[in-house]
Structure formats: C-alpha cells, structure tokens
Design a protein around this motif. Structure first.
Motif: not given
Ligand SMILES: Cc1cc2nc3c(=O)[nH]c(=O)nc-3n(C[C@H](O)[C@H](O)[C@H](O)COP(=O)(O)OP(=O)(O)OC[C@H]3O[C@@H](n4cnc5c(N)ncnc54)[C@H](O)[C@@H]3O)c2cc1C
Length: 341
Positions: A25-26, A76-77, A79-87, A335-339
């Motif tokens: 997706l990223g 996936i770093k 793309f800075k994903p947001n994790f919501h764990l324990g939910e 490649q830019k997106k991947l840094g």
C-alpha cells in the motif's frame, strides 16, 4: 471516547501478511493503521513459533518467525505505519461509499476508505488438554507456546502431542533440556515423517524418552510442576518434570469478524482472486482468513494477495488517478518513497 482516527486504510491484524500489506500500500502512497489483539507484532510467527525456522519464504533460505517479523518491520519502516496493539476490532460498519467506521475494545474509533482484514485464524487460542486442575500451572510451568527456548534449558520437560508442533519442539528442545519426555496417546504420529524418524532415532540412542499414554494428573505446588501421571494401556506411571508443553492444536476463534455482515464460508472469507475484495466493496481479506479455490495457508500466498489487493484499493483511495505499474528496481519515484534514491 477518543477522537476519530482518519486514514486511507485500516489493516486488522499485524501478522506477516498485514505487515507486508503496509509495504504494498505504501508504494502506492496509501497510508495504513494496523490493529492487533496481541501485544506484539508478527501474528502466528511471533506468538506461536518465534524461534522456529521457516524455509519457504522466497529468496530467504532460512529465517525464524521472529526474524521474519523483524525483517518485515525493517522493510515497512519508510511508510511509518501506526500500530494499535492489545486492541481488538469489535465493530465494523460501512458508513459511506467508500467509508468504513471501526471501533476497538480499547475505545478507539477509526474511519477509513478501505479496510483490509488480515486476521489470520482470528483470535487463536490453544486447546487445553483435559487434565483436571491444570489452570494454576498455566504460564508458570505449563506453556502452550515456546516464547524463549532458553527458558527450558537444563529443565526436565514433558511435551504432549503427536502433531508437527509437538515433534518440532521435541527436536528443538531435546538438545538443551536436562531430560525430555514426549507423551502421545498412541504410537502413531500425525507429524512430518522426517520429524518422526528423527525423534525415534533419539529415543533409540537414549537421548530422550517416549511414553505412550495420556497425562491424567499433575503434581506440584504453587504452579510449580514436579511430576505428571501418565496413564498407559496397563498401568499409570509417575514422570518427574519441571515444565509441560501440551500441543493439542489451536482453536481458531473467529471472534467479532463473524458479526460484520460479510459473506463467510466455514469461518473463512471468500474473496475475488483478482483483487482479494470480499462481497462488500472496499472491504478486503488477505492471508489465512480468506478462502478461494486452491488457497494455501502460506505466508507467500498472503504476500501475493497483499500486492493485488493494493492495486484495487488504489482506485478507491485515488479515484481520479491512473495507476502506472512500476518496478522497485527501476522506478526512481518508488525508490524515493523507500528512501533509497
Ligand atoms: C507452527 C507453525 C508453523 C508454520 N510454518 C510455516 C512455514 O514454514 N511457512 C509458511 O508459509 N507458513 C507457516 N505457517 C503458517 C503461517 O504462520 C500463516 O500462514 C501466517 O501467519 C498467516 O499470516 P496472517 O498475517 O494471515 O495471519 P496471522 O499470522 O494469524 O495474524 C493475524 C493477526 O490478526 C489478529 N487479529 C485477529 N482478529 C482480530 C481482531 N478482531 N482485531 C485485532 N486483531 C485481530 C491476531 O491477533 C493475529 O495477530 C506456520 C504456522 C504455524 C502455527
């Protein structure tokens, strides 16, 4: 109730397939939030076999469940994903076209253009063996998963079961255990023949014990196991042990997914194999949770599904844009997106 989190996509499940979906997706500029019941990232790989080797990830001859999770997180770093764990995602409603509202048992509300269900077998729970009074020992000296092999070093271990998990852990833990006993109710095993042969060779060489019977009682104090009673065909035997690992399989509890109005087939979600979309437009299912003719519950299948799903999600998130297929090897924009460019 906290503020509504608005995003392109919510991924339900942070197993290997949910993680790789972030990457695919990223690459298409689609932002994702991931929610998982577990307090850790990696799904089955992290919860059930972190230290076991996986041999069939393309291009990686050998990697452990933990290693694969770490590698996916590294990948996936950018793309800075947001994790919501324990939910746990408890409710999912379609509120627009395309717009979904999701709520978690932790009180969070999300609004997303698309939702990707990567929930594996749902909230998986190990089957408890039918031994009276086992509860006080659980997580103290009776364990249904091996999180750290070293916790069993120099211990007298009892492994119970006849499938792949019981055999694999027997072979992995035998070299470090003080003494290992495998208990199975009959002298036939469901596990891979190669593992059965290796286990029998160890027994023949005196490196471990095999008992045919059933564990009927546990002996110990304050959750600390001292011995177990094993009832065989003709007699009951007392075997000293400090830890017991029963592998009786997992109960796949689908949980709330079944209540979201999605067409289901025996607790799995049928999908279109060109897009991995469910019967509800904008709602996708990838990885172990989905079903289609020829489906294999393998990580590599889930990776493929994530790539195709992302192409369709793009059209919901950017309805006016044209999607141009690109390779990471040759596209400067990717490649830019991947840094890396
Ligand atoms: C012992 C063992 C060995 C294996 N070896 C291999 C192998 O060698 N090669 C291979 O390809 N495959 C192997 N597999 C299978 C592989 O682990 C699975 O195919 C893979 O984990 C599926 O990934 P997934 O992301 O679809 O689901 P999972 O890994 O099951 O992750 C799904 C996640 O979704 C979460 N979840 C579920 N419902 C909700 C909800 N309502 N809200 C929030 N979170 C939710 C769960 O907590 C879980 O963390 C093995 C499996 C086991 C058990």
């Amino acid at each position: 109730m906290s503020e509504t989190i608005k995003t392109d996509v919510v991924i339900i499940g942070a197993g290997p397939v949910g993680l790789f979906a972030v990457f695919e997706l990223g690459l298409l500029d689609i932002k994702a939030h991931l929610v998982d019941i577990l307090d850790k990232i990696g799904g089955q790989c992290a919860e059930l076999y972190p230290e076991k080797p996986i041999y069939d990830i393309p291009g990686i001859p050998y990697i452990t469940g933990h290693g694969l999770t770490e590698a996916l997180l590294e990948q996936i770093k950018p793309f800075k994903p947001n994790f919501h764990l324990g939910e746990m995602v408890t409710t999912l409603q379609k509120v627009g076209d395309p717009l979904f509202r999701l709520q978690t048992d932790g009180g969070k509300t999300f609004e997303a253009k698309c939702v990707v269900i990567a929930a594996g077998g749902g909230s998986f729970q190990p089957k408890r063996p039918p031994i009276q009074g086992i509860e006080p020992y659980e997580e103290k000296s009776v364990f249904y998963a091996v999180r750290k092999m070293d916790a069993f070093r120099d211990k007298k271990l009892l492994i119970v079961g006849g499938g792949d998990s019981a055999l694999d852990w027997t072979l992995n833990l035998q070299p470090i255990a003080k003494r290992l006993t495998l208990v199975h109710r009959r002298d036939e095993f469901r596990g891979a023949p190669d593992s059965v042969n290796k286990m029998r060779a160890l027994v023949a060489a005196g490196g471990m014990d095999l008992k045919i019977g059933q564990v009927t009682a546990l002996e110990g104090d304050d959750g600390r196991l001292v011995a177990a009673s094993i009832k065989g065909k003709d007699s009951t035997e007392r075997v000293e042990c400090e830890a017991m690992l029963p592998f009786f399989g997992l109960t796949m509890k689908l949980g709330p997914v079944a209540d979201w109005g999605i067409a289901m087939n025996e607790n799995l979600i049928p999908v279109d194999t060109g897009t991995f979309e469910t019967n509800i437009p904008g709602l996708f299912a990838i990885g172990d949770i989905n079903t289609y003719p020829g489906k294999l519950k393998l990580i590599l299948s889930g990776f493929h599904e994530a790539a195709l799903m992302s192409q369709k999600v793009y059209h919901y998130v950017y309805p006016d844009k044209r999607l141009v297929f690109q390779y990471t090897t040759s596209s400067t924009s990717l490649q830019k997106k991947l840094g890396v460019a």
